[in-house]
Design a protein around this motif. Structure first.
Motif, short mmCIF file in Angstrom:
data_model
loop_
_atom_site.label_atom_id
_atom_site.label_comp_id
_atom_site.label_asym_id
_atom_site.label_seq_id
_atom_site.Cartn_x
_atom_site.Cartn_y
_atom_site.Cartn_z
N LYS A 174 0.82 -1.22 0.00
CA LYS A 174 0.00 0.00 0.00
C LYS A 174 0.85 1.27 0.00
O LYS A 174 0.34 2.38 -0.02
N GLY A 175 2.16 1.08 0.06
CA GLY A 175 3.07 2.22 0.00
C GLY A 175 3.59 2.69 1.34
O GLY A 175 4.36 3.65 1.42
N PHE A 176 3.21 2.01 2.43
CA PHE A 176 3.68 2.41 3.76
C PHE A 176 5.13 1.98 3.98
O PHE A 176 5.54 0.91 3.53
N ARG A 177 5.87 2.81 4.67
CA ARG A 177 7.26 2.49 5.00
C ARG A 177 7.48 2.50 6.52
O ARG A 177 8.27 1.72 7.03
N ARG A 178 6.78 3.38 7.21
CA ARG A 178 6.90 3.44 8.68
C ARG A 178 5.80 2.56 9.29
O ARG A 178 4.73 3.03 9.68
N ILE A 179 6.13 1.27 9.35
CA ILE A 179 5.18 0.28 9.88
C ILE A 179 5.74 -0.23 11.21
O ILE A 179 6.81 -0.83 11.25
N PHE A 180 5.02 0.01 12.30
CA PHE A 180 5.47 -0.40 13.63
C PHE A 180 4.69 -1.64 14.08
O PHE A 180 3.59 -1.91 13.59
N HIS A 181 5.29 -2.35 15.04
CA HIS A 181 4.65 -3.56 15.58
C HIS A 181 4.52 -3.45 17.09
O HIS A 181 5.50 -3.20 17.79
N ILE A 182 3.30 -3.61 17.59
CA ILE A 182 3.06 -3.66 19.04
C ILE A 182 2.66 -5.08 19.38
O ILE A 182 1.68 -5.62 18.84
N HIS A 183 3.41 -5.72 20.28
CA HIS A 183 3.26 -7.15 20.52
C HIS A 183 3.10 -7.46 22.00
O HIS A 183 3.40 -6.65 22.88
N GLY A 184 2.64 -8.68 22.26
CA GLY A 184 2.56 -9.19 23.62
C GLY A 184 3.86 -9.87 24.02
O GLY A 184 4.85 -9.83 23.27
N PRO A 185 3.88 -10.52 25.20
CA PRO A 185 5.11 -11.18 25.69
C PRO A 185 5.63 -12.22 24.69
O PRO A 185 4.87 -13.07 24.22
N LEU A 186 6.92 -12.16 24.39
CA LEU A 186 7.48 -13.01 23.34
C LEU A 186 7.82 -14.42 23.82
O LEU A 186 8.33 -15.22 23.05
N ASN A 187 7.53 -14.73 25.09
CA ASN A 187 7.64 -16.12 25.53
C ASN A 187 6.48 -16.94 24.96
O ASN A 187 6.51 -18.16 24.96
N SER A 188 5.44 -16.24 24.46
CA SER A 188 4.32 -16.89 23.81
C SER A 188 4.70 -17.25 22.37
O SER A 188 5.15 -16.39 21.62
N TYR A 189 4.51 -18.51 21.99
CA TYR A 189 4.83 -18.94 20.63
C TYR A 189 4.05 -18.13 19.60
O TYR A 189 4.59 -17.76 18.56
N GLY A 190 2.77 -17.86 19.90
CA GLY A 190 1.95 -17.10 18.97
C GLY A 190 2.49 -15.71 18.72
O GLY A 190 2.65 -15.28 17.57
N PHE A 191 2.79 -14.98 19.78
CA PHE A 191 3.32 -13.62 19.64
C PHE A 191 4.70 -13.63 18.99
O PHE A 191 5.03 -12.76 18.19
N LYS A 192 5.51 -14.63 19.35
CA LYS A 192 6.86 -14.71 18.79
C LYS A 192 6.81 -14.95 17.27
O LYS A 192 7.54 -14.32 16.50
N GLY A 193 5.92 -15.82 16.84
CA GLY A 193 5.80 -16.09 15.41
C GLY A 193 5.36 -14.86 14.63
O GLY A 193 5.86 -14.59 13.53
N ARG A 194 4.42 -14.10 15.20
CA ARG A 194 3.94 -12.89 14.54
C ARG A 194 5.05 -11.82 14.49
O ARG A 194 5.21 -11.12 13.49
N PHE A 195 5.79 -11.74 15.56
CA PHE A 195 6.95 -10.85 15.64
C PHE A 195 7.94 -11.18 14.52
O PHE A 195 8.42 -10.29 13.80
N GLU A 196 8.23 -12.46 14.35
CA GLU A 196 9.21 -12.88 13.34
C GLU A 196 8.68 -12.70 11.92
O GLU A 196 9.44 -12.35 11.01
N GLY A 197 7.39 -12.94 11.72
CA GLY A 197 6.81 -12.74 10.39
C GLY A 197 6.86 -11.28 9.97
O GLY A 197 7.20 -10.95 8.81
N TYR A 198 6.53 -10.39 10.91
CA TYR A 198 6.62 -8.95 10.67
C TYR A 198 8.06 -8.55 10.35
O TYR A 198 8.33 -7.83 9.38
N THR A 199 9.00 -9.03 11.17
CA THR A 199 10.41 -8.67 11.00
C THR A 199 10.94 -9.11 9.64
O THR A 199 11.63 -8.34 8.95
N THR A 200 10.63 -10.34 9.25
CA THR A 200 11.11 -10.85 7.97
C THR A 200 10.58 -10.01 6.82
O THR A 200 11.34 -9.65 5.89
N ALA A 201 9.29 -9.68 6.84
CA ALA A 201 8.70 -8.88 5.76
C ALA A 201 9.35 -7.50 5.68
O ALA A 201 9.64 -7.00 4.58
N MET A 202 9.62 -6.90 6.83
CA MET A 202 10.26 -5.58 6.85
C MET A 202 11.68 -5.65 6.30
O MET A 202 12.09 -4.81 5.47
N HIS A 203 12.44 -6.64 6.74
CA HIS A 203 13.82 -6.77 6.28
C HIS A 203 13.88 -7.04 4.77
O HIS A 203 14.74 -6.49 4.07
#
Length: 324
Positions: free
Chosen positions: A171-200
């Motif tokens: 959509k043309g966005f570049r400043r995309i931030f992620h607000i997440h829950g505790p990363l000891n949770s597999y669910g939150f950790k996976g979403r964190f990593e999916g976001y990070t990979t797409a950004m990188h």
């Protein structure tokens, strides 16, 4: 004698819809499924499904739904009941047809049962060892611990987050931030990593902020985010409850959603569609998570296909009005 016609009338749906719910078929909304299951419960209707399996294994089982103190506290305070309440509704209804009686118990002090379902992201390696030592069938619901080869039913958060972040990038966005829950949770950790990979992969800099849904520190999170990194063009939140809190805090500061900031959540809980603005999110198939959990637990209880498996459900992107 109560019939499927009575259930359909009480739920205000067709007989065909009741049949689709009982057989867990597609094209029925979670809201409608919940109405049907409520009617079934109130009428005490006993559907004749899975008869052949029950005929072969007539034994009744008692299975503990094991919740952490944190999850119990959240339920009592009505902080985030929707996600697990839907999963557990379908878990219990499908489980009944396999002759499974469920009871809630504490994660670290379970009562005596034939098997156990460990709910949520608070399960640790030590907890898994404790249940292995009990030598009763158990599985993890909505959680996975690397290196621990135990049965688990999870959502593919990595894929969902990757898709959502790429959607915003396209959509043309570049400043995309992620607000997440505790990363000891597999669910939150996976979403964190999916976001990070797409950004990188897009040569963009990831920006993260952690939210504590029990303490509800979103006001402080938003203040810190704006002060440290400025206003984002879009925010991907690790679940819908977090996304809704983000929107409320941004509205307090007179930001318009999605004109000023696009917001995407995760889970598609029942209230996401009615929220203002209706929430763009990744739909977790909670009904199927509950159904698959019941079926897998039954297999373990009767000693069928006991080698541990991870069942991971893909999500579906749901576009609504909280994002461009």
């Amino acid at each position: 004698m109560i019939t499927i016609d009575d259930v359909a009338r009480k739920a205000g749906v067709s007989i065909a819809t009741v049949s689709r719910v009982l057989n867990n078929l597609e094209n029925v909304s979670e809201k409608t499924k919940m109405k049907v299951w409520k009617a079934i419960e109130e009428l005490n209707y006993k559907p004749k499904i899975l008869a052949s399996a029950l005929a072969r294994h007539k034994k009744k089982f008692k299975v503990g739904i094991c919740e952490s103190d944190r999850l119990i506290k959240m339920e009592k305070e009505n902080i985030s009941p929707e996600f697990y309440s839907v999963i557990l509704t379908f878990l219990e209804k499908i489980g009944e047809e396999y002759g499974i009686e469920f009871c809630k118990t504490k994660l670290l002090t379970p009562i005596e049962c034939d098997g156990y379902i460990l709910v949520g992201g608070d399960t640790t390696k030590e907890t898994v060892k404790y249940y292995k030592d009990i030598k009763k069938p158990f599985l993890l619901l909505d959680h996975y611990i690397p290196g621990e080869k135990v049965n688990c039913i999870v959502t593919n958060g990595y894929d969902g987050a990757y898709y959502a972040t790429n959607y915003l990038i396209k959509k043309g966005f570049r400043r995309i931030f992620h607000i997440h829950g505790p990363l000891n949770s597999y669910g939150f950790k996976g979403r964190f990593e999916g976001y990070t990979t797409a950004m990188h992969q897009a040569n963009l800099l990831p920006k993260y902020y952690e939210y504590d849904d029990v303490k509800d520190n979103m006001e402080d999170v938003i203040e810190f985010m704006i002060k440290k990194d400025g206003i984002p063009e879009a925010i991907f939140a690790s679940n819908d409850i977090t996304a809704m809190r983000v929107i409320r805090e941004l509205k307090k500061r007179n930001f318009k959603i999605p004109e000023d900031v696009s917001i995407i959540g995760f889970d598609d809980i029942l209230s996401a569609k009615e929220f203002e603005p209706p929430l763009t999110t990744l739909k977790v198939f909670k009904d199927e998570m509950g159904s698959l959990t019941a079926k897998r637990m039954y297999e373990l209880l009767i000693g069928h296909d006991t080698h541990p498996v991870m069942i991971s459900l893909f999500t579906k992107f749901i576009k609504r009005k909280s994002s461009i």
